[in-house]
Design a protein around this motif. Structure first.
Motif, PDB file in Angstrom:
ATOM      1  N   ALA A   1      -8.010   4.149  -8.871  1.00 35.18           N
ATOM      2  CA  ALA A   1      -8.645   2.820  -8.878  1.00 35.18           C
ATOM      3  C   ALA A   1      -7.641   1.758  -9.324  1.00 35.18           C
ATOM      4  O   ALA A   1      -7.553   0.669  -8.734  1.00 35.18           O
TER       5      ALA A   1
ATOM      6  N   LYS B   1      -4.556   1.707  -8.869  1.00 37.68           N
ATOM      7  CA  LYS B   1      -3.569   1.463  -7.803  1.00 37.68           C
ATOM      8  C   LYS B   1      -4.217   0.822  -6.568  1.00 37.68           C
ATOM      9  O   LYS B   1      -3.551   0.624  -5.552  1.00 37.68           O
ATOM     10  N   GLY B   2      -5.527   0.619  -6.627  1.00 41.40           N
ATOM     11  CA  GLY B   2      -6.199  -0.070  -5.520  1.00 41.40           C
ATOM     12  C   GLY B   2      -6.898   0.847  -4.543  1.00 41.40           C
ATOM     13  O   GLY B   2      -7.306   0.418  -3.452  1.00 41.40           O
TER      14      GLY B   2
ATOM     15  N   GLN C   1       0.845  -1.210   0.000  1.00 39.89           N
ATOM     16  CA  GLN C   1       0.000   0.000   0.000  1.00 39.89           C
ATOM     17  C   GLN C   1       0.876   1.254   0.000  1.00 39.89           C
ATOM     18  O   GLN C   1       0.616   2.213  -0.713  1.00 39.89           O
TER      19      GLN C   1
ATOM     20  N   ILE D   1      -7.310   3.244   0.951  1.00 37.61           N
ATOM     21  CA  ILE D   1      -6.665   2.026   0.463  1.00 37.61           C
ATOM     22  C   ILE D   1      -6.747   1.018   1.607  1.00 37.61           C
ATOM     23  O   ILE D   1      -6.316   1.305   2.733  1.00 37.61           O
ATOM     24  N   GLY D   2      -7.362  -0.115   1.330  1.00 34.69           N
ATOM     25  CA  GLY D   2      -7.677  -1.021   2.444  1.00 34.69           C
ATOM     26  C   GLY D   2      -8.523  -0.250   3.439  1.00 34.69           C
ATOM     27  O   GLY D   2      -9.483   0.421   3.063  1.00 34.69           O
TER      28      GLY D   2
END
Ligand code: AMP
Length: 287
Positions: A233, A235-236, A198, A270-271
């Motif tokens: 998005a 990149k998570g 992350q 992120i998460g």
């Protein structure tokens, strides 16, 4: 550095110092200190302020109680950083000390429009809590100058309004630039909770902000916003907002606007980790 846990002891010490002609610089924090926080202490010291840092994880500003439970705490390391920075006083109050009548009996300030957009909309009750704690701390410390970070741009505007509402006319508020990691990621206590993968992609929030700035002559913010959302998005990240606003009052803008000072703001998760950042757009027409 003198450490205080009790309001009365801190007030007495500060009043003695003011009697000797010293000005008081105040840096409120929630701890888990990093170079961004320390830059505020240094700014106060450079302006010859006798500097008070407070560490208080304010329960009333967490709309998400699991976020509060997971907020990093590292008082020993914080004290070492503050000592090295030459901080003069540390205020480490308990919740009971700050809110003796309980959390439900605290003054509430009305921030109007500012509380309805961006962070205000995504974190209902957050700025109510910020107003409560900063109001309380300003009543206790009665500083000459207050140092806050541009990293929390909307919070700075809320606190400016709070100072107005409280009629603290002599109080100087300084908004200090955001301290960043080498890849542009704004330093934040929450960064400690990022996993290694992350952390590796987290710099893309800043990349998006820079691209919003560099494309301001495109006259198509909608497209730039979409590109940012797509990159985040990929990149998570789950994007909460990519916004452009008038830097003076946070009026949201649909498109770039010449002759208006602008700020671009992003919030993305992120998460479990929610990150925010912003930049003031340099006026490219003059460069
Ligand atoms: P916090 O502990 O997150 O409540 O932050 C305390 C103060 O430090 C606030 O005024 C923040 O805006 C400021 N701050 C947090 N991160 C940074 C940073 N990366 N650079 C400059 N100031 C910061």
């Amino acid at each position: 550095m003198v450490v205080f846990k009790k309001i009365e002891d801190l007030k007495q010490y500060i009043s003695g110092q003011k009697g000797k002609g010293r000005n008081i610089g105040f840096v409120p924090t929630m701890g888990a200190l990093h170079a961004g926080h320390i830059s505020l202490v240094q700014k106060a010291k450079n302006e010859d302020m006798l500097t008070v840092c407070s560490i208080f994880v304010n329960p009333t500003q967490f709309n998400d109680k699991s976020d509060l439970a997971k907020y990093p705490i590292s008082v020993d390391a914080d004290m070492e950083l503050l000592l090295k920075a030459g901080c003069d006083m540390l205020f480490l109050p308990s919740v009971e000390e700050i809110y003796p009548g309980g959390e439900d009996n605290i003054k509430v300030y009305d921030f109007g429009y500012l509380d309805t957009i961006l962070e205000g909309a995504k974190r209902p009750g957050h700025f109510k809590g910020v107003g409560q704690v900063v109001g309380r701390l300003l009543e206790i410390v009665e500083p000459t100058a207050l140092y806050m970070g541009q990293k929390d741009y909307q919070q700075c505007m809320v606190v400016r309004k709070l100072i107005d509402i409280m009629a603290l006319n002599g109080l100087k508020m300084e908004i200090c630039p955001t301290t960043r990691e080498a890849d542009g990621l704004a330093m934040s206590s929450r960064n400690r909770r990022l996993t290694e993968p992350q952390r590796l992609v987290a710099g893309c929030i800043y990349q998006c902000l820079v691209s919003i700035e560099s494309k301001q002559n495109s006259d198509n913010f909608e497209l730039v916003r979409k590109e940012c959302e797509d990159l985040l998005a990929a990149k998570g990240f789950a994007t909460e907002y990519v916004a452009l606003a008038d830097a003076r009052d946070l009026t949201l803008l649909d498109n770039y606007k010449s002759d208006t000072p602008m700020v671009a703001l992003i919030a993305a998760k992120i998460g479990e980790i929610r990150l925010i950042d912003n930049i003031l757009l340099e006026d490219s027409r003059n460069s």
